[in-house]
Design a protein around this motif. Structure first.
Motif, PDB file in Angstrom:
ATOM      1  N   GLU A 186       0.812  -1.214   0.000  1.00  0.00           N
ATOM      2  CA  GLU A 186       0.000   0.000   0.000  1.00  0.00           C
ATOM      3  C   GLU A 186       0.846   1.266   0.000  1.00  0.00           C
ATOM      4  OE1 GLU A 186      -2.785  -0.642   3.170  1.00  0.00           O
ATOM      5  OE2 GLU A 186      -4.110  -1.799   1.878  1.00  0.00           O
ATOM      6  N   TYR A 196      -2.929   3.178  10.664  1.00  0.00           N
ATOM      7  CA  TYR A 196      -2.357   2.776   9.381  1.00  0.00           C
ATOM      8  C   TYR A 196      -1.035   3.498   9.193  1.00  0.00           C
ATOM      9  CZ  TYR A 196      -6.409   0.136   7.878  1.00  0.00           C
ATOM     10  OH  TYR A 196      -7.377  -0.826   7.778  1.00  0.00           O
ATOM     11  N   ARG A 237      -3.990   9.116  12.675  1.00  0.00           N
ATOM     12  CA  ARG A 237      -5.308   8.876  13.263  1.00  0.00           C
ATOM     13  C   ARG A 237      -5.428   7.413  13.666  1.00  0.00           C
ATOM     14  NH1 ARG A 237     -11.065   9.200  11.034  1.00  0.00           N
ATOM     15  NH2 ARG A 237     -10.428   7.113  11.063  1.00  0.00           N
ATOM     16  N   ALA A 290      -7.149   4.156  13.808  1.00  0.00           N
ATOM     17  CA  ALA A 290      -8.287   3.503  13.139  1.00  0.00           C
ATOM     18  C   ALA A 290      -9.046   2.674  14.172  1.00  0.00           C
ATOM     19  CB  ALA A 290      -7.804   2.613  12.005  1.00  0.00           C
ATOM     20  N   ASN A 333     -19.630   3.878   7.976  1.00  0.00           N
ATOM     21  CA  ASN A 333     -18.439   3.778   7.126  1.00  0.00           C
ATOM     22  C   ASN A 333     -17.236   4.359   7.857  1.00  0.00           C
ATOM     23  OD1 ASN A 333     -20.625   4.621   4.481  1.00  0.00           O
ATOM     24  ND2 ASN A 333     -19.710   2.638   4.805  1.00  0.00           N
ATOM     25  N   GLY A 334     -16.137   3.618   7.791  1.00  0.00           N
ATOM     26  CA  GLY A 334     -14.898   4.102   8.400  1.00  0.00           C
ATOM     27  C   GLY A 334     -14.821   3.874   9.901  1.00  0.00           C
ATOM     28  N   ALA A 335     -15.769   3.097  10.466  1.00  0.00           N
ATOM     29  CA  ALA A 335     -15.781   2.877  11.923  1.00  0.00           C
ATOM     30  C   ALA A 335     -14.641   1.963  12.365  1.00  0.00           C
ATOM     31  CB  ALA A 335     -17.119   2.293  12.335  1.00  0.00           C
ATOM     32  N   GLY A 336     -14.085   1.167  11.431  1.00  0.00           N
ATOM     33  CA  GLY A 336     -12.956   0.301  11.789  1.00  0.00           C
ATOM     34  C   GLY A 336     -13.258  -1.188  11.672  1.00  0.00           C
ATOM     35  N   LYS A 337     -14.358  -1.549  11.025  1.00  0.00           N
ATOM     36  CA  LYS A 337     -14.763  -2.959  10.959  1.00  0.00           C
ATOM     37  C   LYS A 337     -13.755  -3.803  10.158  1.00  0.00           C
ATOM     38  CE  LYS A 337     -18.692  -1.742   9.060  1.00  0.00           C
ATOM     39  NZ  LYS A 337     -18.551  -0.261   8.991  1.00  0.00           N
ATOM     40  N   THR A 338     -13.465  -3.341   8.950  1.00  0.00           N
ATOM     41  CA  THR A 338     -12.525  -4.103   8.113  1.00  0.00           C
ATOM     42  C   THR A 338     -11.138  -4.125   8.742  1.00  0.00           C
ATOM     43  OG1 THR A 338     -13.796  -3.533   6.160  1.00  0.00           O
ATOM     44  CG2 THR A 338     -11.539  -4.255   5.786  1.00  0.00           C
ATOM     45  N   THR A 339     -10.781  -3.055   9.437  1.00  0.00           N
ATOM     46  CA  THR A 339      -9.470  -3.005  10.093  1.00  0.00           C
ATOM     47  C   THR A 339      -9.354  -4.142  11.113  1.00  0.00           C
ATOM     48  OG1 THR A 339      -9.522  -0.618   9.803  1.00  0.00           O
ATOM     49  CG2 THR A 339      -7.912  -1.487  11.364  1.00  0.00           C
ATOM     50  N   GLN A 360     -14.958  -7.650   1.303  1.00  0.00           N
ATOM     51  CA  GLN A 360     -15.956  -7.051   0.418  1.00  0.00           C
ATOM     52  C   GLN A 360     -15.383  -6.823  -0.986  1.00  0.00           C
ATOM     53  OE1 GLN A 360     -17.071  -3.175   1.994  1.00  0.00           O
ATOM     54  NE2 GLN A 360     -15.268  -3.165   3.276  1.00  0.00           N
ATOM     55  N   GLU A 400     -19.015  -7.994   4.705  1.00  0.00           N
ATOM     56  CA  GLU A 400     -20.077  -7.572   3.780  1.00  0.00           C
ATOM     57  C   GLU A 400     -20.228  -8.525   2.604  1.00  0.00           C
ATOM     58  OE1 GLU A 400     -20.866  -3.569   3.005  1.00  0.00           O
ATOM     59  OE2 GLU A 400     -19.312  -2.896   4.375  1.00  0.00           O
ATOM     60  N   HIS A 421     -24.026  -4.185   6.722  1.00  0.00           N
ATOM     61  CA  HIS A 421     -24.823  -2.986   6.956  1.00  0.00           C
ATOM     62  C   HIS A 421     -26.311  -3.327   6.965  1.00  0.00           C
ATOM     63  CE1 HIS A 421     -21.580  -0.110   6.884  1.00  0.00           C
ATOM     64  NE2 HIS A 421     -21.098  -0.683   5.807  1.00  0.00           N
TER      65      HIS A 421
HETATM   66  N1  LIG Z   1      -4.980   1.285   3.930  1.00  0.00           N
HETATM   67  C1  LIG Z   1      -5.355   2.329   4.676  1.00  0.00           C
HETATM   68  N2  LIG Z   1      -4.495   3.333   4.896  1.00  0.00           N
HETATM   69  C2  LIG Z   1      -4.856   4.373   5.653  1.00  0.00           C
HETATM   70  N3  LIG Z   1      -6.043   4.510   6.250  1.00  0.00           N
HETATM   71  C3  LIG Z   1      -6.958   3.539   6.081  1.00  0.00           C
HETATM   72  C4  LIG Z   1      -6.652   2.397   5.257  1.00  0.00           C
HETATM   73  N4  LIG Z   1      -7.731   1.589   5.260  1.00  0.00           N
HETATM   74  C5  LIG Z   1      -8.653   2.197   6.026  1.00  0.00           C
HETATM   75  N5  LIG Z   1      -8.193   3.363   6.523  1.00  0.00           N
HETATM   76  C6  LIG Z   1      -8.897   4.272   7.440  1.00  0.00           C
HETATM   77  O1  LIG Z   1      -9.147   3.581   8.649  1.00  0.00           O
HETATM   78  C7  LIG Z   1     -10.454   3.835   9.135  1.00  0.00           C
HETATM   79  C8  LIG Z   1     -11.225   2.523   9.328  1.00  0.00           C
HETATM   80  O2  LIG Z   1     -11.393   1.925   8.075  1.00  0.00           O
HETATM   81  P1  LIG Z   1     -12.165   0.529   7.878  1.00  0.00           P
HETATM   82  O3  LIG Z   1     -11.901   0.084   6.478  1.00  0.00           O
HETATM   83  O4  LIG Z   1     -11.798  -0.388   8.963  1.00  0.00           O
HETATM   84  O5  LIG Z   1     -13.679   0.993   8.014  1.00  0.00           O
HETATM   85  P2  LIG Z   1     -15.006   0.130   7.895  1.00  0.00           P
HETATM   86  O6  LIG Z   1     -15.711   0.241   9.197  1.00  0.00           O
HETATM   87  O7  LIG Z   1     -14.723  -1.238   7.401  1.00  0.00           O
HETATM   88  O8  LIG Z   1     -15.793   0.983   6.793  1.00  0.00           O
HETATM   89  P3  LIG Z   1     -16.819   0.542   5.635  1.00  0.00           P
HETATM   90  O9  LIG Z   1     -18.145   0.303   6.285  1.00  0.00           O
HETATM   91  O10 LIG Z   1     -16.873   1.761   4.773  1.00  0.00           O
HETATM   92  O11 LIG Z   1     -16.250  -0.630   4.948  1.00  0.00           O
HETATM   93  C9  LIG Z   1     -11.094   4.766   8.116  1.00  0.00           C
HETATM   94  O12 LIG Z   1     -11.006   6.069   8.626  1.00  0.00           O
HETATM   95  C10 LIG Z   1     -10.249   4.643   6.876  1.00  0.00           C
HETATM   96  O13 LIG Z   1     -10.196   5.852   6.189  1.00  0.00           O
END
Ligand SMILES: Nc1ncnc2c1ncn2[C@@H]1O[C@H](COP(=O)(O)OP(=O)(O)OP(=O)(O)O)[C@@H](O)[C@H]1O
Length: 628
Positions: A153, A391, A396, A398, A418-424, A464, A550, A581
């Protein structure tokens, strides 16, 4: 390469030392020995054959010139006798010129041999080069698989990879060119030895006269390399725009949004800066190289005059004159082409540096030497203990202060905006990234202490943005457990569990149907159909933890409900993490965790959360209102 263009202060670099400057001039060749080791491992037999053939080829020009000299001397010697009477056959068979015939026969043999060896070289080098380019591609792919997601990345890695890939593009014929240079050098050396025997100072003059050219070429090579490095980002952008502007997957949106002209304009702008700088360098190079080359030519003609003068004075025979002037002319053009060859290959050797720099990258996410196995089956559960993660390159959080448990037999749903941190959370759980704070354990064993492959083998995860492989339907499902590629029964069972069997049944070629638009006879699927294929991948694994990020976004309501009914039935007794969602999906989970800004806001069953009346109830009411 005197300044690192990636560094912020590259506009005002400190004056480099002469050592640094020299390293910059010739540093591009630093990895050539490593490349030869790689070539050698591709095929020792072909490498040896190529070297042997080139040695034979290399000494032919001096030999031919020397035999030419002997012929001229012999002709002059015999022509001082009375002119032969009778026909050519008579003269050849009975005349006093047998030595002359021998030399002519030798010259003829040399020409035939030269022709044969040059053809053999083309053949052997072609075969060797193809193997080498394949091995470069294999090394790139193999090494990419070992690197971290975070490395991919980063834009620095993208740049490096873009340059390294050129090494594997096949356009780069560095191997053949370097072999040619070596061959030219051997020929030049042999010729020089021959000329030295007559007049050592001539070679010295020629070499000195070529020094300005050599220095000029080295300087411009370094400039060219610096320019290419500085413009990598633009080149990558151009590559990207070319891909977007001319690929089937983007065609639909490009047409509807009318983006063709926009992309062309962007490409033109990026190309213009690269082009302009290259043009300026090429012009400067043209002027200086021409001037330096003229010095070489003047020196050559000076020496040539002296040779003619010495022949007229009787110091040299006419044979000597032909040999020396021939050798000299040859030497001059060989040394010039040597310089040109070095110039041309320097441009390509930079990619070699990038290729090896890429191979030398080491992943930061690794397993300890003595790794623990994944605790299978999971007995207590998976725990996030005060986990925090940012990240790379961002400040910030995550995820922060996250405490979360997924029970051994529990299905947990993660919800949040969106962006809450689920995928993280999923990325941390699969060790695509490591947390900056806290730790994640499975039955008390930290993820960091486990073998990476073992960890990932026990987790089935569908993101997803899953990949739509341009492979057959059967292979597209088997990628979930690629070692079971030949296990048709298992693939069919997984397709059944993931609801893909109906999709496959409608394909004309069934499981052997190539999918996607890139392949011949490929069939494109709808978004939901692709999703069913992807879900089936997860069932290829006998995973202790199944993660669906998702997975049902593109599914219709009936299919979605089927997917979760099956998930509950099939995952019986195993852990699952579902991100969605859609509250119709979420509400069936054993426990629902509501995330906000990387922290847990609420957790409980659907009923409990509704009763609490917090964010979950609010979001649920919002979605429910949408259906009324
Ligand atoms: N590769 C990355 N590099 C930098 N920041 C990231 C990266 N991936 C995600 N983020 C940031 O980390 C935060 C959490 O992202 P994440 O993908 O976990 O959200 P999410 O809850 O899965 O959202 P969504 O419902 O949109 O899929 C977000 O603010 C996003 O902008």
């Amino acid at each position: 390469m005197s300044a690192d263009p990636d560094s912020p202060d590259h506009h005002n670099p400190p004056a480099p030392s002469w050592r640094a400057r020299l390293a910059a001039r010739f540093g591009v060749y630093g990895h050539v020995p490593r490349m030869f080791r790689q070539i050698w491992t591709c095929s020792p037999a072909l490498t040896l054959t190529s070297i042997a053939l080139r040695l034979v080829q290399a000494i032919q020009p001096p030999l031919a010139l020397y035999v030419g000299k002997l012929i001229v001397d012999e002709v002059i010697r015999t022509s001082t006798h009375a002119a032969p009477s009778g026909s050519l056959p008579d003269w050849l068979l009975h005349g006093p010129a047998t030595r002359l015939e021998g030399w002519i026969a030798l010259e003829f043999a040399l020409i035939i041999l030269s022709d044969l060896t040059s053809r053999a070289i083309v053949l052997v080098d072609g075969l060797l080069n193809e193997r080498y380019i394949n091995s470069v591609s294999l090394a790139l792919m193999g090494h990419s698989a070992t690197l971290d997601l975070q490395q991919f990345e980063s834009s620095t890695l993208q740049d490096l990879l873009e340059r390294a890939r050129r090494q594997a593009s096949g356009r780069n014929n560095l191997l053949v060119q370097l072999f040619n240079i070596a061959q030219t050098a051997v020929t030049a050396l042999t010729l020089a030895i021959g000329v030295v025997a007559f007049a050592p100072w001539m070679v010295l003059v020629l070499v000195i006269a070529l020094l300005p050219s050599a220095a000029g070429e080295a300087h411009f090579n370094a400039e060219g390399y610096r320019l290419i490095r500085a413009k990598t980002a633009e080149r990558r952008e151009m590559e990207y725009l070319r891909h977007v502007g001319a690929s089937a997957e983007h065609a639909k949106e490009l047409k509807l949004f009318g983006l063709g002209d926009f992309l062309v304009g962007r490409f033109r702008a990026a190309a213009a800066t690269v082009l302009e700088q290259n043009r300026r360098l090429a012009l400067r190079r043209f002027v200086w190289s021409g001037a330096f080359a003229a010095i070489g030519s003047v020196a050559y003609y000076g020496v040539y005059l002296v040779i003619v003068w010495d022949t007229v004075r009787g110091r040299f025979t006419v044979g000597d004159l032909t040999f020396l002037s021939g050798s000299f002319l040859r030497l001059h053009s060989l040394l010039s082409s040597l310089l040109l060859g070095i110039t041309q290959t320097a441009g390509q050797a930079q990619y070699l540096n990038d290729f090896f720099a890429f191979l030398d990258l080491r992943p930061s996410i690794t397993a300890p030497a003595i790794a623990l196995p994944f605790p299978s089956p999971i007995r207590q559960g998976i725990r996030f203990e005060n986990v925090g993660f940012r990240y790379p390159g961002t400040d910030r959080w995550a995820i922060r202060h996250l405490d979360l448990t997924i029970g051994a037999r529990e299905t947990v749903a993660l919800v949040g905006e969106n962006g809450a941190g689920k995928t993280t959370i999923v990325k941390l759980l699969t060790r695509l990234y490591d947390p900056d704070e806290g730790r994640i354990t499975v039955d008390g064993v930290p993820l960091r202490d486990m073998d990476l492959n073992d960890l990932r083998a026990h987790i089935g995860v569908i993101f997803q943005d899953f990949v739509r492989y341009s492979l057959t339907a059967s292979e597209n499902i088997a990628v979930g457990r690629i070692t079971a590629l030949a296990d048709t029964q298992r693939i069919k069972a997984a397709a059944h569990e993931g609801l893909a069997d109906d999709v496959v049944a409608r394909l004309p070629m069934g499981y052997d149907q190539p999918l996607g638009k890139r392949v011949a006879n490929g069939r494109e699927l709808s978004g939901g159909e692709w999703q069913k294929i992807a879900i089936s991948r997860a069932y290829m694994r006998d995973a202790d933890l199944l993660i669906l990020d998702e997975p049902t976004a593109a599914l219709d309501a009936r299919a979605e409900s089927d997917v979760f009914e099956r998930l509950r039935a099939l995952r019986h007794g195993k852990a699952a993490l579902v991100i969605s969602h859609r509250f119709s999906t979420v509400r069936t989970a054993d426990r629902i965790v509501v995330l906000e800004h990387g922290r847990i806001l609420q957790a409980g069953t659907h009923e409990q959360l509704l009763a609490q009346g917090g964010r979950y109830a609010e979001l649920f009411a919002l979605q429910a209102a949408g259906y009324q």
